[in-house]
Enzyme design. Structure first.
Site, short mmCIF file in Angstrom:
data_model
loop_
_atom_site.label_atom_id
_atom_site.label_comp_id
_atom_site.label_asym_id
_atom_site.label_seq_id
_atom_site.Cartn_x
_atom_site.Cartn_y
_atom_site.Cartn_z
N MET A 1 73.58 81.17 30.87
CA MET A 1 74.77 81.32 29.83
C MET A 1 75.62 81.23 30.54
O MET A 1 75.64 82.23 31.75
CB MET A 1 75.16 82.55 28.42
CG MET A 1 76.50 83.05 28.21
SD MET A 1 77.55 83.57 29.09
CE MET A 1 77.22 84.90 29.63
N PRO A 2 76.75 80.90 30.99
CA PRO A 2 77.93 79.93 29.91
C PRO A 2 77.36 78.21 30.33
O PRO A 2 76.56 77.71 31.03
CB PRO A 2 79.22 80.08 31.08
CG PRO A 2 78.53 80.08 32.65
CD PRO A 2 77.21 80.86 32.39
N LEU A 3 77.86 77.44 29.62
CA LEU A 3 76.50 76.50 29.55
C LEU A 3 78.02 75.09 29.35
O LEU A 3 79.83 75.64 28.76
CB LEU A 3 76.96 75.79 27.82
CG LEU A 3 76.96 74.72 27.11
CD1 LEU A 3 74.95 73.57 27.76
CD2 LEU A 3 76.25 74.33 26.39
N THR A 72 81.49 77.09 27.22
CA THR A 72 81.12 78.18 26.73
C THR A 72 80.41 79.31 26.98
O THR A 72 79.41 79.18 27.79
CB THR A 72 80.56 77.35 25.58
OG1 THR A 72 80.85 75.86 25.34
CG2 THR A 72 79.90 78.30 24.03
#
Length: 130
Positions: A1-3, A72
């Site tokens: 995370m994040p993408l 994201t």
């Protein structure tokens, strides 16, 4: 995370990877993302079978050098942290890949811990309830 998803027009592989490095550095600097936490989708559109559209929204002139960056991540960052991230991405993209800051378009998509699985069909950010 994040993408992270980065979309460019007519960019070679080396420059695309450089942009990925720039965004990851900005995420580490602004949000404290660890170096090994790197998930990216890098796409260079050829302008024929796939392309990018852009306008001059808010009086900011964009051209075919535009770079769309979608991140994201889990919710919880302050407005100030997000603003710092946007600045760092623009600075790193310019320094490393020569992208004019006016051509750096960033969007953040936030979600919560149960919205992530990094493998094995499990929600690694959720404490098991057994």
């Amino acid at each position: 995370m994040p993408l992270v998803r980065i979309d460019t027009l007519g960019t070679d592989t080396a420059r695309l990877h450089t942009l990925g490095d720039a965004v990851h550095q900005a995420l580490m600097d602004a949000l404290g993302i660890p170096p090994e936490d790197r998930f990216q989708i890098l796409t260079a559109h050829d302008g024929t079978t796939s392309t990018l559209r852009h306008g001059d929204h808010l009086g900011i002139p964009h051209d075919d050098g535009v770079v769309f960056i979608a991140v994201t991540l889990r919710t919880g960052r302050t407005t100030e942290q997000k603003q710092h991230l946007y600045r760092r991405i623009a600075e790193e993209a310019e320094a490393r890949a020569g992208v004019e800051p006016r051509n750096v378009v960033v969007t953040l998509y936030e979600n919560t811990s149960p919205d992530w699985s990094f493998g094995h069909g499990e929600t690694q950010y959720v404490t098991p309830t057994t």
